[in-house]
Design a protein around this motif. Structure first.
Motif, PDB file in Angstrom:
ATOM      1  N   TYR A 344       4.751  -8.534  -2.226  1.00  0.00           N
ATOM      2  CA  TYR A 344       3.542  -7.936  -1.670  1.00  0.00           C
ATOM      3  C   TYR A 344       2.316  -8.543  -2.335  1.00  0.00           C
ATOM      4  O   TYR A 344       2.329  -8.821  -3.544  1.00  0.00           O
ATOM      5  N   ARG A 345       1.271  -8.699  -1.548  1.00  0.00           N
ATOM      6  CA  ARG A 345      -0.033  -8.983  -2.117  1.00  0.00           C
ATOM      7  C   ARG A 345      -0.810  -7.681  -2.140  1.00  0.00           C
ATOM      8  O   ARG A 345      -1.070  -7.081  -1.088  1.00  0.00           O
ATOM      9  N   GLY A 346      -1.119  -7.218  -3.316  1.00  0.00           N
ATOM     10  CA  GLY A 346      -1.786  -5.926  -3.402  1.00  0.00           C
ATOM     11  C   GLY A 346      -2.134  -5.561  -4.824  1.00  0.00           C
ATOM     12  O   GLY A 346      -1.978  -6.347  -5.761  1.00  0.00           O
ATOM     13  N   ARG A 347      -2.555  -4.335  -5.000  1.00  0.00           N
ATOM     14  CA  ARG A 347      -3.003  -3.838  -6.308  1.00  0.00           C
ATOM     15  C   ARG A 347      -2.343  -2.485  -6.577  1.00  0.00           C
ATOM     16  O   ARG A 347      -2.412  -1.578  -5.740  1.00  0.00           O
ATOM     17  N   VAL A 348      -1.696  -2.372  -7.715  1.00  0.00           N
ATOM     18  CA  VAL A 348      -1.072  -1.113  -8.102  1.00  0.00           C
ATOM     19  C   VAL A 348      -2.150  -0.125  -8.528  1.00  0.00           C
ATOM     20  O   VAL A 348      -3.044  -0.470  -9.309  1.00  0.00           O
ATOM     21  N   GLN A 349      -2.057   1.101  -8.022  1.00  0.00           N
ATOM     22  CA  GLN A 349      -3.031   2.124  -8.376  1.00  0.00           C
ATOM     23  C   GLN A 349      -2.494   3.105  -9.409  1.00  0.00           C
ATOM     24  O   GLN A 349      -3.241   3.587 -10.256  1.00  0.00           O
ATOM     25  N   SER A 350      -1.201   3.432  -9.304  1.00  0.00           N
ATOM     26  CA  SER A 350      -0.640   4.379 -10.273  1.00  0.00           C
ATOM     27  C   SER A 350       0.849   4.176 -10.403  1.00  0.00           C
ATOM     28  O   SER A 350       1.523   3.714  -9.474  1.00  0.00           O
ATOM     29  N   ILE A 351       1.358   4.488 -11.579  1.00  0.00           N
ATOM     30  CA  ILE A 351       2.790   4.510 -11.851  1.00  0.00           C
ATOM     31  C   ILE A 351       3.061   5.790 -12.625  1.00  0.00           C
ATOM     32  O   ILE A 351       2.505   5.989 -13.711  1.00  0.00           O
ATOM     33  N   THR A 352       3.897   6.659 -12.064  1.00  0.00           N
ATOM     34  CA  THR A 352       4.189   7.929 -12.720  1.00  0.00           C
ATOM     35  C   THR A 352       5.692   8.094 -12.846  1.00  0.00           C
ATOM     36  O   THR A 352       6.456   7.672 -11.983  1.00  0.00           O
TER      37      THR A 352
END
Length: 489
Positions: A344-352
């Motif tokens: 994927y081309r994208g940006r991670v916003q959160s990891i929980t």
């Protein structure tokens, strides 16, 4: 080899870090001085001469440059190739047959080569000593010498010190909730056996980053994963370009034609690439021809222009400049074709973290609705952290505490001058303290690959040897005695 430092002793040069940079600096010092310079090569790991890059035992981890260009000496680019021909048993041990100049061989074999160079230098010049231990502190004495202090309290007095620190682990991604950084399911050492074993477990996983580190991990996982999807997210979605044979092109630039801006540099590369294609070559020849001028271009730009390059062009420059072996990219494509890998081309916003594992929320390029993934592990392959203010390394923290180092204005490394001299927090030169390699990124940009490092190592060794010789002559003329010889501690 010495197991640990154990007493107060003296040496002429202490080299902290025994990866490629530190090892070659020590070898050159021994060679240039014919063994008269007392060198202490210090490494916190159990293996010398390999560093992070060449410590891997996975034969699938290949060099990213053909063997014919990987010689450790500036005027002998084919030295490694000849070494392979002279040591067929080493090649067979990693399942490599007849090595050609164009071969991409396992990095483990290159580590064997560097280890051989170091051991050969030690046999010829016993004043080159290996000290295993982790340096905790570095402080200056009134006479200009430097005191290297190890964990445990042992010290080493050195006339000069070289910080051959190499690359540091990747920096933690900045997300809304930082608590996942402490999760056992968040992995930051993609080369370790423990990481690969955990990622081999059934279930989906996520890789952050699509550079050379991410490719290395895919090569390892392709052999051991049997169940689950590999997800990979990167901001630009760009993987390293493959090496390919192409006709070389003549040097592109001289001192009078260096581009004054990043925009002008881009235009020159595009035009030259078009001409190369029309002549039967391609853009790779252009990038290779530009390489001797890269540092000169970077040095003539002011900090504003350098920031402009980093903001707009760096993400595209690096996949073309730091290319990968075709074999590595073939395996990546195989995983995608078989449905085992999704990129994927994208940006991670959160990891929980939850009871099932990790929930990842990210936004793909040109889409507004966030997507979610449920994965067992997240592994950080975003590349080495360059901002020294973010590092957790004990020695780096102590150097900051003492004011001996300060970041460069772009936070790519530390503030350095010509020849690897180091500036302190006041902008003054720190006497007798030097560095090479990745800490010089802010000043040189291109300073982490073998072609640059082998030149820096020899140049720095030559400078240190001349300085020591000059200081000894001055000491003899003044009637003082040279310090007592060093001991292996």
């Amino acid at each position: 080899m010495l197991n640990s430092p154990s007493a107060d002793r003296d040496c002429d040069v202490a080299v902290i870090g025994a990866g490629f940079s530190g090892t070659l600096t020590a070898v050159h010092l021994a060679r240039l001085s014919a063994g008269t310079v007392r060198v202490a090569l210090i490494e916190k790991r159990s293996r010398f001469a390999r560093g992070v890059a060449y410590s891997t035992d996975d034969p699938g981890h290949l060099l990213n440059v053909p063997a014919g260009k990987m010689g450790a000496y500036p005027r002998e680019h084919d030295h490694f190739l000849h070494w392979c021909h002279d040591h067929p048993e080493r090649c067979r041990a990693v399942a490599v047959g007849n090595v050609q100049a164009s071969s991409f061989v396992p990095r483990k074999l290159y580590g064997d080569y560097l280890e051989h160079l170091l051991e050969d230098a030690r046999r010829r010049w016993p004043n080159l000593r290996l000290l295993q231990g982790e340096v905790a502190d570095l402080r200056a004495k009134p006479n200009g010498q430097l005191v290297v202090e190890f964990f445990g309290g042992q010290i080493l007095n050195a006339a000069k010190v070289v910080l051959a620190l190499g690359n540091f682990p990747p920096g933690d991604p900045k997300l809304r909730d930082q608590r996942f950084h402490t999760s056992s399911r968040y992995l930051t050492d993609p080369w370790s056996k423990a990481t690969v074993e955990r990622l081999s477990e059934p279930g989906d996983i996520l890789i952050l980053g699509s550079g050379l580190t991410g490719l290395d991990l895919l090569l390892s996982l392709a052999k051991c994963r049997r169940e689950g999807m590999i997800h990979l997210i990167s901001r630009r979605g760009l993987f390293p370009q493959p090496h390919a044979s192409c006709a070389p092109c003549p040097p592109l630039l001289d001192a009078s034609t260096l581009p004054k801006t990043a925009r002008e540099a881009l235009a020159q590369v595009r035009k030259a690439s078009q001409r190369a294609t029309e002549a039967g070559s391609d853009w790779r020849a252009v990038i290779d021809a530009l390489r001797p001028s890269t540092q000169n271009i970077w040095r003539q730009w002011d900090w504003t222009e350098r920031r402009r390059f980093l903001r707009h062009l760096r993400a595209y420059w690096e996949p073309h400049r730091h290319r990968a072996s075709p074999e590595a990219l073939t395996i990546k494509q195989y995983l995608e074709t078989r449905g085992h890998l999704t990129c994927y081309r994208g940006r991670v916003q959160s990891i929980t973290e939850n009871a099932a594992g990790l929930e990842v929320e990210f936004v793909e390029f040109r889409r507004y609705e966030p997507r979610r993934l449920e994965v067992g592990y997240v592994v950080n392959c975003t590349g080495p952290e360059c901002n020294y203010h973010k590092l957790k390394d004990p020695l780096v923290l102590q150097l900051f505490f003492r004011g001996l180092i300060t970041p460069d204005p772009l936070f790519l490394g530390i503030d350095v001058g010509v020849g690897g001299i180091i500036y302190n927090v006041y902008g003054e030169r720190v006497p007798n303290l030097y560095t090479l390699g990745s800490p010089q990124k802010g000043r040189l940009l291109e300073t982490t690959a073998v072609p640059e490092l082998r030149v820096q190592a020899e140049d720095l060794a030559r400078r240190l040897w001349r300085e020591l010789d000059r200081e000894e002559r001055a000491s003899v003329a003044a009637g003082s005695d040279r310090p007592a010889p060093a001991y292996e501690i």
